[in-house]
Structure formats: structure tokens, C-alpha cells
Scaffold this active site. Structure first.
Site, short mmCIF file in Angstrom:
data_model
loop_
_atom_site.label_atom_id
_atom_site.label_comp_id
_atom_site.label_asym_id
_atom_site.label_seq_id
_atom_site.Cartn_x
_atom_site.Cartn_y
_atom_site.Cartn_z
N TYR A 136 1.54 24.32 9.00
CA TYR A 136 1.56 25.25 8.01
C TYR A 136 1.03 24.52 6.73
O TYR A 136 1.51 23.42 6.32
CB TYR A 136 3.18 25.76 7.56
CG TYR A 136 3.73 26.23 8.68
CD1 TYR A 136 3.19 26.92 9.51
CD2 TYR A 136 5.31 26.48 8.58
CE1 TYR A 136 3.94 27.73 10.52
CE2 TYR A 136 5.88 27.04 9.49
CZ TYR A 136 5.20 27.88 10.52
OH TYR A 136 5.85 28.52 11.29
N SER A 137 -0.05 24.93 6.00
CA SER A 137 -0.78 24.43 5.00
C SER A 137 -1.34 23.16 5.42
O SER A 137 -1.51 22.16 4.59
CB SER A 137 0.11 24.19 3.68
OG SER A 137 0.11 25.68 3.39
#
Length: 328
Positions: A63-64
Site C-alpha cells: 500500500y503506497s
């Protein structure tokens, strides 16, 4: 009014988790996804989640590209005691250009676990989950590496996400045969618009004492009206091509219509009815909800106390028709 949070065991383990988990994919770097919130805007959600009784936080290294783990770790360190929260993350997705920067090999699992611990700012992960299948790595190599992480004290429990039931069954058999750590949870998509896990995965989890953690309990916002155009359309709804490909047919519209009817009866939001339906299903531990607006979080927690009658549960379920697996 928001009622006090309830807690339940994660599978047959002794670990207690809140009936709602906060998914942290929403918090990270907007350059990764345009709907993601930066750190300053993210921190109030962690603080409010803790105030509402949520103790279960789920993120992933991908995530990111690690930024979500960093934000999650800093916020929870500032707002909570480490022993009071259950922190979950995942491994498997590519984290760099190298040939060993992805997958479920022993090398990548060990490297990724150390990197996640550093980003999260903690010395152990409560629940470490394999994020997907890796057809290029034998399951016994993956399981032994995860078991070693548990024995090293880096990980407390292990889980799996986005797998078929037969793969989980085989993994549990291998773990028992070798004396390794078993999966304590499974995290797959499950909601009123996608119920294929009712065929094999949910019965397996109930029989084997595995906790089931539904991701996307609102069908990527479709059950909340955020993917259907018009006034309710969100930034994510406009750019999420996956939800546009998955949902929107006549059957889905019929399900959403039933959700809206029941919501009107109770005087609540459709998203709360959809989430309450999931929580009413046997074997469900804690749906993982995302929140980019504070009302999303507060309405989700309030849904945990929403009681639906057997007639309403049937009304909500009746329009569903089988669909292709998202794992195929």
C-alpha cells in the site's frame, strides 16, 4: 448513537479483535492512488477508530509502496499502547524491480518482514498475512519461513489472503504434518454482491476454526452508492476501474435496491445495512472497512449494533446470482 464495540476471537486462537477492522490502504501517498490521504489527513482516523473501540488495524507493504505502514505505525505509536492493538500487514506483492523483490520465497518473506517491522516502528507484527498466491514457490517453503518468523518472535500469528479453499486446506495439512504454525485467518473478498466464498471457503473456515476477514464488505463502495454515478460518486469511484469491471449489472442493482429498502426501514445508511448483513453471517470475524471521511468510520462502527431480522436477511440475499470468482 454509537454503541460500545464488541470483540471476538480470531479463529480458534485466543487473540481478541474488534468486530470492525480499520483497513489502512486509504492512508499513504496520493501519487500511488489518487484517492489516498496523506499523513496529516490520515491521523484523525486512527485516533477516532481507537476512541470507538477498534483495536484491529490492517495494512500491507504494497500500500503506497510502504508509506501506509509508516503512517500506520507512527499514528498507533502516538495514540495507543502497543499491547492494546492488533497490527496486521501483508507480504507478496512487488516492492522493487529486483527478481526477488516479490512473491513468497523464503528470501523475500524474510526481507519483507524486516522491512515492514522497520516501517511500522515495532518489533513484532501481530498478524502477518501472505497477500496472494505465488505459483513459483512451493507452499512448504512459504510456510516454513512464516513459522520461523513466529519462532523468532517477529510475528505472533499468520494468515492468508486471496486464496482458494483447497489451497488453505492443503496449507493447514502441511503445517500440521510438519509441526509448523497454522494460518489463523483468511482475508478474501466477501459482500452482498460477491458471495462465492460461501461455497467452500466459509465452510472450511468454520470447520477448521479459521477467522474470516472480509475485504471490501461494501463492494468497493458500490453498496454505499459510491460507484453508481451522480451525486454519490467519489474520487475513488471515478477512477476505480476494477469496481467498474466487477459490479453494475442488473443483479447488482437488484441487491442494492433491497439494501436501500431495508435501510429506509431502519432509518440508516445503505452502507450500514450492507455491513450489518456481513456481520450477521456465520463465521465472519471482522470486516475490514476503509474510511476517507469520518462519517464512513463512524457509520461502520454503528452498523455493528444494527440488528436485522431473518426476513430482512433473506430479503437482502434473495436477488444474488452466482458469479465468476475474482481469483480465477
Amino acid at each position: 448513537m454509537i454503541s460500545a464495540m464488541n470483540y471476538t476471537r480470531l479463529g480458534r486462537s485466543g487473540l481478541k479483535v474488534s468486530r470492525i477492522a480499520l483497513g489502512c490502504m486509504t492512508y499513504g501517498d496520493p501519487q500511488w492512488r489518487d484517492w489516498v490521504l496523506e499523513e496529516e489527513a490520515s491521523r484523525p482516523f486512527f485516533q477516532r477508530a481507537l476512541e470507538l473501540g477498534i483495536n484491529f488495524f490492517d495494512t500491507a507493504d504494497m500500500y503506497s509502496l510502504g508509506r501506509s505502514e509508516e503512517i500506520t505505525g507512527r499514528a498507533l505509536k502516538d495514540f495507543a499502547r502497543r499491547e492494546d492493538i492488533v497490527l496486521a500487514t501483508k507480504v507478496a506483492a512487488p516492492m522493487g524491480p529486483g527478481v526477488n523483490n516479490a512473491g513468497l520465497s523464503r528470501k523475500h518473506i524474510m526481507d519483507a518482514a524486516h522491512a515492514s517491522l522497520k516501517r511500522l516502528g515495532t518489533d513484532y507484527i501481530d498478524l502477518y498475512q501472505i497477500h496472494s498466491r505465488d505459483p513459483n514457490t512451493p507452499m512448504d517453503e512459504t510456510l516454513e519461513a512464516l513459522h520461523d518468523l513466529v519462532k523468532l518472535g517477529m510475528v505472533r500469528y499468520i494468515g492468508a489472503s486471496n486464496h482458494f479453499a483447497y489451497q488453505i486446506a492443503r496449507a493447514q495439512y502441511l503445517a500440521d504434518f510438519k509441526g509448523w504454525t497454522r494460518f489463523v485467518s483468511v482475508q478474501d473478498q466477501y459482500n452482498l454482491l460477491y458471495r462465492e466464498e460461501e461455497r467452500e471457503m466459509l465452510p472450511l473456515c468454520r470447520e477448521e476454526g479459521i477467522g474470516f476477514l472480509p475485504w471490501s464488505p461494501l463492494a468497493r463502495g458500490y453498496l454505499a452508492g459510491n460507484r453508481r454515478g451522480g451525486e454519490g460518486q467519489t474520487t475513488r469511484g471515478s477512477s476505480d476501474t476494477m469496481s467498474q469491471a466487477l459490479f453494475g449489472g442488473e443483479t447488482d442493482e437488484a441487491v442494492v435496491g433491497a439494501v436501500e429498502t431495508v435501510a429506509q426501514t431502519h432509518g440508516v445508511r445503505p452502507s450500514q445495512v450492507a455491513l450489518a448483513w456481513t456481520l450477521h453471517q456465520e463465521g465472519i470475524t471482522a470486516p475490514i472497512i476503509g474510511a476517507s471521511k469520518m462519517k464512513h468510520l463512524e457509520e461502520a462502527v454503528a452498523a455493528e449494533a444494527l440488528s436485522l431480522s431473518s426476513e430482512e436477511l433473506q430479503q437482502l440475499a434473495a436477488p444474488y446470482r452466482p458469479r465468476a470468482s475474482t481469483l480465477s
